[in-house]
Design a protein around this motif. Sequence first.
Motif, mmCIF file in Angstrom:
data_model
loop_
_atom_site.group_PDB
_atom_site.id
_atom_site.type_symbol
_atom_site.label_atom_id
_atom_site.label_comp_id
_atom_site.label_asym_id
_atom_site.label_seq_id
_atom_site.Cartn_x
_atom_site.Cartn_y
_atom_site.Cartn_z
ATOM 1 N N HIS A 191 0.846 -1.188 0.000
ATOM 2 C CA HIS A 191 0.000 0.000 0.000
ATOM 3 C C HIS A 191 0.879 1.236 0.000
ATOM 4 N N TYR A 192 1.901 1.183 -0.830
ATOM 5 C CA TYR A 192 2.760 2.371 -0.927
ATOM 6 C C TYR A 192 2.829 2.847 -2.377
ATOM 7 N N THR A 193 3.214 4.101 -2.543
ATOM 8 C CA THR A 193 3.426 4.664 -3.868
ATOM 9 C C THR A 193 4.822 5.263 -3.854
ATOM 10 N N MET A 194 5.604 4.886 -4.841
ATOM 11 C CA MET A 194 6.953 5.411 -4.920
ATOM 12 C C MET A 194 7.053 6.332 -6.118
ATOM 13 N N ASN A 195 7.660 7.512 -5.903
ATOM 14 C CA ASN A 195 7.910 8.408 -7.024
ATOM 15 C C ASN A 195 9.426 8.472 -7.207
ATOM 16 N N THR A 196 9.907 7.838 -8.260
ATOM 17 C CA THR A 196 11.356 7.742 -8.460
ATOM 18 C C THR A 196 11.972 9.082 -8.877
ATOM 19 N N SER A 198 10.744 12.256 -7.652
ATOM 20 C CA SER A 198 10.801 13.156 -6.494
ATOM 21 C C SER A 198 11.466 12.480 -5.295
ATOM 22 N N GLY A 199 11.582 11.140 -5.313
ATOM 23 C CA GLY A 199 12.233 10.426 -4.215
ATOM 24 C C GLY A 199 11.334 10.140 -3.029
ATOM 25 N N THR A 200 10.018 10.287 -3.208
ATOM 26 C CA THR A 200 9.114 10.058 -2.076
ATOM 27 C C THR A 200 8.580 8.626 -2.079
ATOM 28 N N LEU A 201 8.378 8.112 -0.862
ATOM 29 C CA LEU A 201 7.780 6.789 -0.666
ATOM 30 C C LEU A 201 6.608 7.028 0.286
ATOM 31 N N LEU A 202 5.412 6.886 -0.270
ATOM 32 C CA LEU A 202 4.213 7.244 0.491
ATOM 33 C C LEU A 202 3.461 5.993 0.925
ATOM 34 N N PHE A 203 3.254 5.846 2.237
ATOM 35 C CA PHE A 203 2.450 4.744 2.766
ATOM 36 C C PHE A 203 1.061 5.284 3.083
ATOM 37 N N ASN A 204 0.072 4.734 2.427
ATOM 38 C CA ASN A 204 -1.289 5.242 2.638
ATOM 39 C C ASN A 204 -2.272 4.072 2.715
ATOM 40 N N PRO A 205 -2.581 3.528 3.861
ATOM 41 C CA PRO A 205 -2.008 3.906 5.160
ATOM 42 C C PRO A 205 -0.818 3.012 5.490
ATOM 43 N N VAL A 206 -0.099 3.390 6.557
ATOM 44 C CA VAL A 206 1.056 2.610 6.997
ATOM 45 C C VAL A 206 0.549 1.502 7.930
ATOM 46 N N SER A 207 1.227 0.332 7.888
ATOM 47 C CA SER A 207 0.811 -0.751 8.791
ATOM 48 C C SER A 207 2.015 -1.247 9.583
ATOM 49 N N LYS A 208 1.720 -2.056 10.593
ATOM 50 C CA LYS A 208 2.792 -2.583 11.457
ATOM 51 C C LYS A 208 3.863 -3.287 10.642
#
Length: 301
Positions: A191-196, A198-208
């Motif tokens: 459940h993440y999106t990576m933008n190679t 901009s360098g962002t790694l977005l967890f939406n939502p984050v889990s354990k």
Amino acid sequence: MASRCRLLLLGLLVFLLGRLGYYKVHGITVETDNQRVTAREFEGAYLNCRHNAKKQSNARIEWKKVTGSDVSFVYFQDSFVGNFKGRAEILHSSIQIRNVTRKDSGKYRCEISAPSEHGQEAGEIEISLIVFVQPAAPICEVPISAMSGTVVELRCKENEGVPASKYRWYRNGVLLLENPTSWMAKKDRVHYTMNTTSGTLLFNPVSKNDTGEYYCEADNKIGKPQKCPVKRMQVDDLNISGITAAVVIVALIIASCGLGVYYAQNKGYFSKRNSSVREKMSKYKTKAYEKDFKHTKSFVI
Ligand SMILES: *[C@@H]1O[C@H](CO)[C@@H](O)[C@H](O)[C@H]1NC(C)=O
Ligand SMILES: *[C@@H]1O[C@H](CO)[C@@H](O)[C@H](O)[C@H]1NC(C)=O
Ligand SMILES: *[C@@H]1O[C@H](CO)[C@@H](O)[C@H](O)[C@H]1NC(C)=O
């Protein structure tokens, strides 16, 4: 009508020749093999420039660097100028620069002029030099802790790489895929999106399960990829029992304080002390007595 058409065609021809790196300004033709030269930093760059001025015409060769509206000499009066001195050589009218740095990126102009029977003849061509620079170690922003179910963004950035770096993220030493296929996403609950870019790694939502050691790599294919130090992100569930316990303890503390004050007040503890608290308390007490007094009064009547 026909003459206008001819003019248009001529304009188009001049434009096209210009695009092809073929200029003819006041008589001398100046050409280049490569109008967009690229070189790695600390290596050499060759800027090619050819002209058709006659040998015996004693043509004058000049090279200039053009930075916006600022023009500075590179080669003037048969020698290199400024920081090009001892670092470049002239080969006919072309130049070879040794050990180029990022500061050498820019536009260069080769200008040829020669005296002729109709006065001065000249020609020029512009060549751009792009110096490739390897990336610097990127700076990574990874939160130390996060609550599961929230949105968390990890960031990675470096500003030196030319061309601009692409970014990759690793978790526990394993490369995170940029576009996990849908079946993999389902299996691993990705459940993440990576933008190679901009360098962002977005967890939406984050889990354990996203708890782990993260680092990122910046790469622009010039030199080695560069990485940031590993950082750990701990993801925890919202701990209901913990919060309940904390709330109960705080409530108990408040309650016991309140009781203590009430007890002390009744015992006249504050009035015995010489403090501003005593004054405030006694004022309060007076008012309370007055009220009581009125009450008793009305009761009597
Ligand atoms: C190249 O230039 C850089 C910076 O100007 C300098 O530090 C380096 O020593 C030079 N290398 C060579 C081989 O001249
Ligand atoms: C990635 O980031 C860049 C720069 O911030 C942005 O222009 C681009 O649209 C982003 N791509 C995606 C797929 O979100
Ligand atoms: C976390 O991972 C384990 C095993 O890898 C899996 O069984 C579990 O369902 C995952 N939990 C969540 C919330 O993704």
